[in-house]
Enzyme design. Structure first.
Site, mmCIF file in Angstrom:
data_model
loop_
_atom_site.group_PDB
_atom_site.id
_atom_site.type_symbol
_atom_site.label_atom_id
_atom_site.label_comp_id
_atom_site.label_asym_id
_atom_site.label_seq_id
_atom_site.Cartn_x
_atom_site.Cartn_y
_atom_site.Cartn_z
ATOM 1 N N GLY A 10 0.872 -1.181 0.000
ATOM 2 C CA GLY A 10 0.000 0.000 0.000
ATOM 3 C C GLY A 10 0.903 1.222 0.000
ATOM 4 N N GLY A 12 -0.134 4.328 -0.338
ATOM 5 C CA GLY A 12 -0.978 5.506 -0.118
ATOM 6 C C GLY A 12 -0.388 6.381 0.976
ATOM 7 C CG ASP A 34 -0.642 0.950 -4.271
ATOM 8 O OD1 ASP A 34 -0.773 1.429 -3.120
ATOM 9 O OD2 ASP A 34 -1.580 0.887 -5.096
ATOM 10 C CG ASN A 96 -10.071 -2.270 4.015
ATOM 11 O OD1 ASN A 96 -9.997 -1.991 2.818
ATOM 12 N ND2 ASN A 96 -10.024 -1.351 4.957
ATOM 13 C CB VAL A 119 -1.292 -0.308 9.138
ATOM 14 C CG1 VAL A 119 -1.739 1.108 9.465
ATOM 15 C CG2 VAL A 119 0.148 -0.508 9.594
ATOM 16 C CB THR A 120 -5.510 -2.854 6.517
ATOM 17 O OG1 THR A 120 -4.385 -2.739 5.652
ATOM 18 C CG2 THR A 120 -6.788 -2.638 5.724
ATOM 19 C CG ASN A 121 -8.266 0.812 10.987
ATOM 20 O OD1 ASN A 121 -8.075 0.163 12.008
ATOM 21 N ND2 ASN A 121 -7.776 2.017 10.794
ATOM 22 N NE ARG A 152 -4.444 9.175 16.384
ATOM 23 C CZ ARG A 152 -5.054 8.411 15.487
ATOM 24 N NH1 ARG A 152 -5.748 7.352 15.863
ATOM 25 N NH2 ARG A 152 -4.957 8.697 14.207
ATOM 26 C CG HIS A 176 -6.754 0.921 16.234
ATOM 27 N ND1 HIS A 176 -6.288 2.004 16.929
ATOM 28 C CD2 HIS A 176 -6.743 1.290 14.928
ATOM 29 C CE1 HIS A 176 -6.009 2.980 16.081
ATOM 30 N NE2 HIS A 176 -6.283 2.573 14.860
HETATM 31 N N1 APR Z 1 -2.872 -4.462 -3.255
HETATM 32 C C1 APR Z 1 -1.990 -3.474 -3.009
HETATM 33 N N2 APR Z 1 -2.349 -2.234 -2.704
HETATM 34 C C2 APR Z 1 -3.648 -1.949 -2.661
HETATM 35 C C3 APR Z 1 -4.644 -2.931 -2.908
HETATM 36 C C4 APR Z 1 -4.204 -4.243 -3.218
HETATM 37 N N3 APR Z 1 -5.066 -5.237 -3.466
HETATM 38 N N4 APR Z 1 -5.852 -2.338 -2.800
HETATM 39 C C5 APR Z 1 -5.645 -1.058 -2.482
HETATM 40 N N5 APR Z 1 -4.315 -0.813 -2.398
HETATM 41 C C6 APR Z 1 -3.631 0.449 -2.137
HETATM 42 C C7 APR Z 1 -4.282 1.632 -2.816
HETATM 43 O O1 APR Z 1 -3.963 1.668 -4.188
HETATM 44 C C8 APR Z 1 -3.699 2.797 -2.051
HETATM 45 O O2 APR Z 1 -2.508 3.298 -2.624
HETATM 46 O O3 APR Z 1 -3.676 0.775 -0.749
HETATM 47 C C9 APR Z 1 -3.379 2.168 -0.668
HETATM 48 C C10 APR Z 1 -4.172 2.771 0.460
HETATM 49 O O4 APR Z 1 -3.785 4.094 0.583
HETATM 50 P P1 APR Z 1 -4.772 5.278 0.977
HETATM 51 O O5 APR Z 1 -6.016 5.166 0.191
HETATM 52 O O6 APR Z 1 -3.996 6.538 0.940
HETATM 53 O O7 APR Z 1 -5.149 4.916 2.502
HETATM 54 P P2 APR Z 1 -4.283 5.204 3.800
HETATM 55 O O8 APR Z 1 -4.655 6.524 4.360
HETATM 56 O O9 APR Z 1 -2.860 4.925 3.517
HETATM 57 O O10 APR Z 1 -4.867 4.092 4.798
HETATM 58 C C11 APR Z 1 -4.620 2.720 4.569
HETATM 59 O O11 APR Z 1 -4.488 2.216 6.906
HETATM 60 O O12 APR Z 1 -4.925 3.481 8.796
HETATM 61 C C12 APR Z 1 -5.421 2.525 7.912
HETATM 62 O O13 APR Z 1 -7.821 2.882 7.967
HETATM 63 C C13 APR Z 1 -6.659 2.998 7.184
HETATM 64 O O14 APR Z 1 -7.258 0.857 6.314
HETATM 65 C C14 APR Z 1 -6.646 2.089 5.994
HETATM 66 C C15 APR Z 1 -5.161 1.895 5.705
#
Ligand code: APR
Length: 311
Positions: A10, A12, A34, A96, A119-121, A152, A176
């Site tokens: 990821g 992002g 990603d 997710n 980290v994913t929620n 926090r 969390h």
């Molecule tokens: N494989 C790889 N990457 C993926 C996939 C996948 N199958 N599906 C989505 N992604 C990538 C997206 O392309 C994006 O770049 O995951 C990234 C997520 O980034 P953001 O949308 O910016 O989200 P972010 O703020 O980084 O949060 C990610 O962390 O804190 C938690 O709740 C939040 O679950 C969320 C995660």
């Protein structure tokens, strides 16, 4: 000594900032993966161009191919969709979990010995699902919770008291989620119980704000969720593993009877080192803390019961 290899899935907000902290701390070479083509490559190149200016020698590579993650020591999973305003963490669950399945299978295929940091929620449920999808021993999987939630709470206490952030410690256990359990009596400033420095009302308000802190940021940002503190907090956990620091970090870890919890992951204080979750520390909780913790466990359990793991 050969450099460690750390993959961040990821690219992002959270993932890219995690890569930045890892590189600044030179914890190892970093692979940023990603599903979107170009994004991990572009962000990695940008980070490499920051390297001579900041002065780090971690190699950062972006990819869409799990082959490039082969032999990772630690894998941090941030892939998923973030929470939108008005959305609870549990609303995120179905999307997710599907993403997590693809990711964990891709990772484990090429890095069967890696530690997974989730980290994913919704966090505690995602850690459980990752464990099921991975087939790994539970000590090799943990989720980011207390490092962030405690951070926090520490910041709120330090801001209220006008003292150094560094000197404030605070512990948050449980899931969390909004049911998390900030522990009043374990909050200290250089060892001084915070209850000696702040009124009960102020401390209660800080604890309430801590529980909603993720949502407070979501409401302000409107298009996503927090990333500076989450990325910094997960890099702390990664550092504890890479450097075998035996840090005591409340994290979503597998409980097998501790705190009366079995066969699930929930936030409790854990010793984190080269062997991942090396030990859970059982601390004293008063009856209201126990009740709150049990409520949080029940909330996570309900979500786990709704999970369709496709097996
Ligand atoms: N494989 C790889 N990457 C993926 C996939 C996948 N199958 N599906 C989505 N992604 C990538 C997206 O392309 C994006 O770049 O995951 C990234 C997520 O980034 P953001 O949308 O910016 O989200 P972010 O703020 O980084 O949060 C990610 O962390 O804190 C938690 O709740 C939040 O679950 C969320 C995660």
């Amino acid at each position: 000594m050969a450099r460690k290899k750390i993959t961040v899935v990821g690219a992002g907000h959270v993932g890219a900032h995690t890569a930045l902290w890892l590189a600044i701390k030179e914890l190892g070479d970093v692979v940023l993966l990603d599903i979107v083509e170009g994004v991990p490559q572009g962000k990695s190149l940008d980070l490499m161009e920051a390297a001579p200016i900041q002065g780090f020698d971690s190699n950062v590579v972006g990819t869409n191919d799990y082959k490039d993650t082969a032999g990772s020591d630690v894998v941090i999973i941030t892939a998923g969709i973030p929470r939108k305003p008005g959305m609870s963490r549990s609303d995120l669950i179905n999307t997710n979990v599907g993403i997590l399945k693809t990711v964990v299978e891709g990772i484990v295929k090429y890095s069967p010995d890696a530690h997974l940091l989730i980290v994913t929620n919704p966090l505690d449920v995602m850690v459980y699902a990752a464990w099921k999808f991975s087939g790994l021993k539970p000590n090799k999987i943990m989720g980011l919770s207390g490092a962030l939630d405690g951070g926090r709470m520490r910041s709120f206490i330090a801001m209220e008291l006008g003292v150094s952030m560094e000197d404030v410690h605070a512990m948050v256990i449980g899931g969390h989620a909004d049911e998390m359990v900030p522990l009043k009596k374990y909050a200290t400033v250089s060892g001084i119980p915070v209850s000696q420095l702040l009124s009960t009302e102020k401390l209660d308000a800080i604890m309430a704000r801590t529980k909603k802190a993720g949502g407070e940021i979501v409401a302000l940002l409107k298009t996503g969720s927090a990333y500076y503190a989450p990325s910094r907090a997960v890099s702390e956990m990664c550092e504890a593993i890479i450097k075998d620091k035996k840090r005591v970090i409340p994290s979503a870890v597998y409980c097998s009877g501790q705190y009366g919890v079995s066969d699930m992951f929930i936030g409790v204080p854990a010793v984190i080192g080269a062997n991942g979750v090396e030990r859970i520390i059982e601390i004293e909780l008063d009856s209201s803390e126990k009740e709150a913790f049990n409520g949080s466990v029940a909330a996570v359990k309900n979500l786990i019961n709704e999970l369709n793991l496709g097996k």
